[in-house]
Scaffold this motif. Structure first.
Motif, PDB file in Angstrom:
ATOM      1  N   GLN A  39       0.925  -1.144  -0.672  1.00  0.00           N
ATOM      2  CA  GLN A  39      -0.139  -0.066   0.941  1.00  0.00           C
ATOM      3  C   GLN A  39       0.878   1.184   0.273  1.00  0.00           C
ATOM      4  O   GLN A  39       0.287   2.423   0.003  1.00  0.00           O
ATOM      5  N   GLY A  40       1.716   0.895   0.412  1.00  0.00           N
ATOM      6  CA  GLY A  40       3.001   2.293   0.678  1.00  0.00           C
ATOM      7  C   GLY A  40       3.032   3.512   1.440  1.00  0.00           C
ATOM      8  O   GLY A  40       3.328   4.676   0.936  1.00  0.00           O
ATOM      9  N   LEU A  41       2.299   2.510   2.434  1.00  0.00           N
ATOM     10  CA  LEU A  41       2.457   4.040   3.179  1.00  0.00           C
ATOM     11  C   LEU A  41       3.471   4.093   4.537  1.00  0.00           C
ATOM     12  O   LEU A  41       3.867   3.651   3.563  1.00  0.00           O
ATOM     13  N   PRO A  42       3.279   4.763   5.053  1.00  0.00           N
ATOM     14  CA  PRO A  42       4.464   5.567   5.494  1.00  0.00           C
ATOM     15  C   PRO A  42       4.700   4.229   6.387  1.00  0.00           C
ATOM     16  O   PRO A  42       4.057   3.408   7.297  1.00  0.00           O
ATOM     17  N   TYR A  43       6.328   3.493   6.602  1.00  0.00           N
ATOM     18  CA  TYR A  43       6.931   2.743   7.511  1.00  0.00           C
ATOM     19  C   TYR A  43       6.162   3.043   9.163  1.00  0.00           C
ATOM     20  O   TYR A  43       5.947   2.656  10.143  1.00  0.00           O
ATOM     21  N   VAL A  44       6.279   4.884   9.300  1.00  0.00           N
ATOM     22  CA  VAL A  44       6.014   5.135  11.339  1.00  0.00           C
ATOM     23  C   VAL A  44       4.273   4.093  11.382  1.00  0.00           C
ATOM     24  O   VAL A  44       4.292   3.936  12.022  1.00  0.00           O
ATOM     25  N   LEU A  45       3.417   3.854  10.587  1.00  0.00           N
ATOM     26  CA  LEU A  45       2.503   3.454  10.217  1.00  0.00           C
ATOM     27  C   LEU A  45       2.058   2.050  11.027  1.00  0.00           C
ATOM     28  O   LEU A  45       1.639   1.361  11.634  1.00  0.00           O
ATOM     29  N   HIS A  46       3.448   1.490   9.629  1.00  0.00           N
ATOM     30  CA  HIS A  46       3.289   0.169  10.170  1.00  0.00           C
ATOM     31  C   HIS A  46       3.971  -0.683  11.170  1.00  0.00           C
ATOM     32  O   HIS A  46       3.149  -1.685  12.190  1.00  0.00           O
ATOM     33  N   CYS A  47       4.152   1.345  12.320  1.00  0.00           N
ATOM     34  CA  CYS A  47       5.397   0.174  13.290  1.00  0.00           C
ATOM     35  C   CYS A  47       3.970   0.803  14.447  1.00  0.00           C
ATOM     36  O   CYS A  47       3.803  -0.411  15.611  1.00  0.00           O
ATOM     37  N   ALA A  48       3.412   1.790  14.207  1.00  0.00           N
ATOM     38  CA  ALA A  48       1.996   1.814  14.918  1.00  0.00           C
ATOM     39  C   ALA A  48       1.676   0.747  15.332  1.00  0.00           C
ATOM     40  O   ALA A  48       0.924   0.338  16.079  1.00  0.00           O
ATOM     41  N   VAL A  49       0.337  -0.415  14.123  1.00  0.00           N
ATOM     42  CA  VAL A  49       0.252  -1.443  14.001  1.00  0.00           C
ATOM     43  C   VAL A  49       0.696  -2.137  14.723  1.00  0.00           C
ATOM     44  O   VAL A  49       0.815  -3.107  14.991  1.00  0.00           O
ATOM     45  N   GLY A  50       2.094  -2.394  14.485  1.00  0.00           N
ATOM     46  CA  GLY A  50       3.070  -3.321  14.923  1.00  0.00           C
ATOM     47  C   GLY A  50       2.714  -3.084  16.284  1.00  0.00           C
ATOM     48  O   GLY A  50       3.087  -4.691  16.658  1.00  0.00           O
ATOM     49  N   GLU A  51       2.607  -2.624  16.800  1.00  0.00           N
ATOM     50  CA  GLU A  51       2.969  -2.379  18.689  1.00  0.00           C
ATOM     51  C   GLU A  51       1.524  -2.899  18.908  1.00  0.00           C
ATOM     52  O   GLU A  51       1.222  -3.700  19.833  1.00  0.00           O
ATOM     53  N   THR A  97      11.511   7.137  15.619  1.00  0.00           N
ATOM     54  CA  THR A  97      12.650   6.569  15.320  1.00  0.00           C
ATOM     55  C   THR A  97      12.239   6.413  13.246  1.00  0.00           C
ATOM     56  O   THR A  97      12.620   5.417  12.180  1.00  0.00           O
ATOM     57  N   ALA A  98      11.433   5.701  13.558  1.00  0.00           N
ATOM     58  CA  ALA A  98      10.407   5.118  12.377  1.00  0.00           C
ATOM     59  C   ALA A  98      10.112   6.270  11.777  1.00  0.00           C
ATOM     60  O   ALA A  98      10.278   5.761  10.539  1.00  0.00           O
TER      61      ALA A  98
END
Lengths: 598, 598
Positions: free
Chosen positions: B103-115, B367-368
């Motif tokens: 989806q090409g969305l920010p990696y910072v979002l991936h980390c938010a979700v990952g938590e 950091t993300a």
């Protein structure tokens, strides 16, 4: 494969060089404890621990205990036989008066031995450990008849004991307990209720189990003032001492725990079981505290035990595991890599654990000696002074040696890298086993509150002032000893911090008790740092005396003591300033949020 | 029963109020990430985590994975279905370029979700977590053909990935590895050897498993300069993308671990398995580090995740468990006792964990964001500056958030007293699961060495100087802001300590590298304390801005941020002085003992 070697030399160093045990031969039992005798006893305990108890430690964890449908409980394979060896060696009665079948030797020796046996197999040693508590309570509070009925069997280990305090809705706050006792008019009571977390509550090692149970006599006051202590044997004991009817007390389940799998932690159901009052009616908590205080020392000991076995295995692994090169150039150029013990960060871990273990052992035995003086000295003033220190030291010993014992088991596990996370290496078990020591016999937060809320102010602060004076005097006496200056300088700094924190409580916690609660855990650790630092200063002095006397056989050994003492003073002791700073921030920020905001 | 609620408000506070994500809409993918979109995405992730992943966490731990005689592995009941929901939601490809199905969305979002997902079920999330690493490595180092063959399947989650580094005799020191690769002349290699500790090495969730394997090509140099990276699929992939022959790579055993029982940690045997070089010959470590660096952020995230779920359960228990009375008088006089959250020592634990979690979350997302800038910014200077900070922050984030994550899981467990030790309450699992995060993807001692030995001096210290300047500037800019003075005063003190420690290394570790190793772990934590303090100062500023703007809906929420910020500054930040003091004692005492003396 895990290993264990009892640290006999370290025990003897503390008993002989640091505490000078032979100076106490005015105490009952101490005259028999000559240096040769002591060496023989700890040597035998080492052998038993290494050869009989330790080989069952890992298998006991893997196998665990099993409750059968009929309520009986099987302990892991080999436990029964190892327990038999332990009891036949007379270890249960080492420090128990001879009139009840014991050997009347110093309690300090019992603790020295206990470190080894608990390190080798903590789960297994909990069975006789609970018996020790029962013996202590019956010795102090039992009637002559109760002593005659129960003590010889408990001391020889053919029966075991338990402590029954906790209920599903109450642990720390025993005032809430509901188990009830109905007088039968014949001196006995019918006990009904449920107890949980009962270590060694049911098992297959002994002919009988003597449960000591807190319950409320019908009509007794609410709260802690209406609690009495009862003896509730699994099998009732006939007049002639033989076993009679099975009492309706049974194991309803065994808990599924994080560790100490070899010990059966039971839910115990009392269904009108016959019990006998021990001690005065409604004074059950006092009687229970006799067991509790001894048990707390025993738990502090467990913290040390696990940290020691974890340390030994980490040190072995660090010597054997080949990985990477020393930062200062290859140390094993003939090999493809150096052993990881060349890395400073590995040594930081090993030195940290070692520094705590050696001081912890000294603190344990120093405290046990106070217990002997408190209970055996012919001099009332000596007894009182020792009892003051014993009361003050108990929560510190329990709280600090178990918090650190767990932390250091984790640190030792870390040395193994990924292998530490695999059960087969044994490090996981040490971590899982050590974890309970921070919780049972009063969670460490409760130890901290006991210290700050009760022990500090007791008798106008007599105990704490005496201990501060003892440490201060030690610094003063050694002020002009060049070789001691480094150690006393750091010790004095720590002493100043704990004195300042004590003063801060006096000025800030009277009007606002939350300030005491907010600083209690930091204070317990601050005090622990200073007491362990005091032990290191005493050990440094003893090591220097040995070196000055030309003890060439122990030259390296004694020099290593001085290095470890220096490490403790330089790297560990400065933590006192942080603890003091935290205490002085008080309770405000931690009390401000509404409960729902958490 | 354990509970979990994703901390959506805290995530949004960091993304919107602290980081101001909308300011970065010049970065690819950020324009799509409007505040509404972000809120919708984290809301969906919260739902998935709470309702699908979390209910399987405890059962997955109890049941574990099973290897069958034919080498297949079953994951715990429900894992397959939950994984399907995760992959069908498109979560794997959230931040992956659209050309490969992401989806090409920010990696910072991936980390938010990952938590959230890792908090809800860390063992389950490790399966797609390893896939992320494989995606990253193939994206950077794969040929176009490799990208086309593997990425779409990995991104949609119908295939999964693994990282194969460790062998029985080598983990940290990969130069020792022996797995060999023999060229077949057709561009492929035959891979033979044994790998251990392979997370998700075999399982029943995906059609294929793409192993990324480090091996040494026949005749390659010894040491780290002769290591190459290979793609070794479980099933070979035909030209048309369909699955062909089973490759001779198999799971020989699954490890018996302390925790993460729901994840299959495998011994993998390669028996002339067909592999394909990825990246340049003998440059395998470079390629592996692409996976490793991303994985390290992912592990730091796990530390935060577990600390958060442990905190939530401890807070709930503390509100519900009735035991004892407040030191300042009854707070629930209608009940027989107060909830234990009235006790300062319980709040000390809760506030400590909370203060780390909130700052840890900010640090992770900060950091993300650097990672997104480093990889996506059109401005080369911005990319470089962000990449500098990313490299510096990675070992700190991994080491500090996992050391603290574990410590705080233990602290949360302690709030439960004896109940925390019983598996049914779930706290033991959090502790056991969190323990691995301190070890894998480079044990934390290695993170500390990476920081001190590599990252500090890189490019003449450019990264560390830039970060010190950023924090110093923040203090300076807010110097005259009365509301910020308290926070910047403490932050500045911490900054001075870490700067002094850095200077000490420059003066003392060049000539004697052991001085760097001896202080490395303390330095990592010292740096972590300062960076987390910086996050708290930024959060305090954002909270004050919100309050000043009259954000009445969040008034209590923002005020609580300020209380927690104060708690951190007062009680946690002073630890920097202790860490600095330890570093400055150097390596001498820890290097003095002979290896045999341990």
């Amino acid at each position: 494969m895990p290993v264990y070697k009892a640290p006999v030399n370290d025990t003897l160093f503390v008993l002989n060089d640091v505490l000078g045990l032979e100076r106490y031969n005015n105490l009952p039992g101490y005259a028999d404890a000559t240096p040769d005798m002591i060496e023989a006893i700890v040597g035998e305990a080492a052998k038993l621990s290494e050869e009989v108890l330790f080989p069952l430690n890992y298998s006991g964890d893997q196998e665990g205990c099993v409750r059968h449908d009929d309520g009986t409980v099987s302990t892991p394979k080999g436990f029964k036989e190892a327990y038999r060896a332990y009891r036949e060696g007379g270890w249960l009665g080492l420090a128990v008066p001879e009139e009840f079948g014991g050997q009347g030797l110093p309690y300090v020796l019992h603790c020295a031995v206990g470190e080894y046996t608990s390190a080798a197999n903590m789960s297994l040693m909990m069975y006789p450990g609970l018996t020790q508590g029962a013996i202590a309570a019956i010795l102090v509070h039992g009637t002559d008849a109760q002593k005659q009925t129960y003590l010889p069997k408990l001391v020889e280990g053919s029966w075991s004991g338990t402590m029954n305090l906790t209920e599903p809705h109450c642990g720390t706050d025993l005032g809430l307990l509901r188990t009830k006792a109905v007088p039968q008019g014949d001196g006995s009571y019918k006990i009904s209720g449920q107890k949980i977390f009962i270590s060694a509550g049911e098992h297959d090692m002994t002919d009988n189990i003597v449960h000591l149970v807190l319950a409320r006599i019908e009509g007794a006051p609410e709260g802690t003032k209406g609690i009495s202590l009862f003896i509730v044997p699994k099998f009732l004991v006939k007049e002639d001492g033989s076993l009679g009817d099975r009492n309706p007390v049974s194991c309803g389940a065994i808990e599924h725990k994080m560790g100490i799998h070899g010990n059966a932690t039971c839910v115990m159901n009392y269904d009108e079981a016959t019990g006998f009052l021990i001690g005065a009616e409604n004074k059950g908590l006092n009687a229970m505290f006799v067991m509790m205080n001894e048990a707390r020392l025993g738990v502090g000991l467990q913290g040390l035990s696990i940290a020691e076995i974890a340390y030994q295995n980490a040190a072995n692994y660090a010597r054997e595991r080949i990985q990477g090169r020393s930062l200062s150039g290859p140390k094993a150029p003939d090999k493809k890599a150096d052993p990881i013990i060349v890395h400073p960060d590995i040594r930081r871990s090993l030195m940290t654990i070692r520094a705590f273990n050696e001081a912890g052992r000294a603190f344990l035995l120093w405290t046990a000696l106070k217990s002997d003086i408190a209970h055996r000295s012919p001099d009332e003033k000596d007894r009182q002074a020792a009892d003051d220190i014993l009361g003050l030291a108990t929560p510190i010993l329990k709280g600090v040696l178990t918090d650190k014992g767990f932390e250091h088991a984790v640190m030792a596990q870390q040395v193994f890298g990924g292998h530490g996370y695999i059960e087969e290496h044994g490090m996981s078990q040490y971590v899982r086993d050590a974890r309970i020591t921070m919780i049972y016999e009063g969670a460490n937060g409760i130890q901290a509150l006991d210290l700050v809320g009760r022990k500090l102010a007791l008798n106008g602060g007599r105990a704490v002032m005496a201990l501060f004076k003892e440490i201060g005097d030690f610094c003063e006496e050694n002020r002009n000893d060049e070789q001691m200056a480094f150690y006393t300088k750091h010790l004095k700094k720590g002493l100043n911090d704990v004195q300042a924190a004590t003063m801060w409580f006096m000025q800030n916690a009277m009007a606002k008790p939350d300030n005491a609660g907010a600083g209690s855990t930091d204070y317990m650790h601050l005090f622990g740092l200073v007491v362990l630092g005091y032990m290191w200063a005493k050990m440094a002095k003893a090591a220097q005396a040995g070196l000055a006397a030309g003890d060439s056989a122990r030259e390296d050994y004694l020099k290593n003591k001085l290095v470890t003492a220096r490490f403790y003073m330089e790297r560990i002791m400065p933590e006192t300033a942080l603890r003091k700073a935290r205490i002085e921030t008080g309770a405000d920020t931690m009390m401000e949020l509404a409960a729902e905001a958490f």
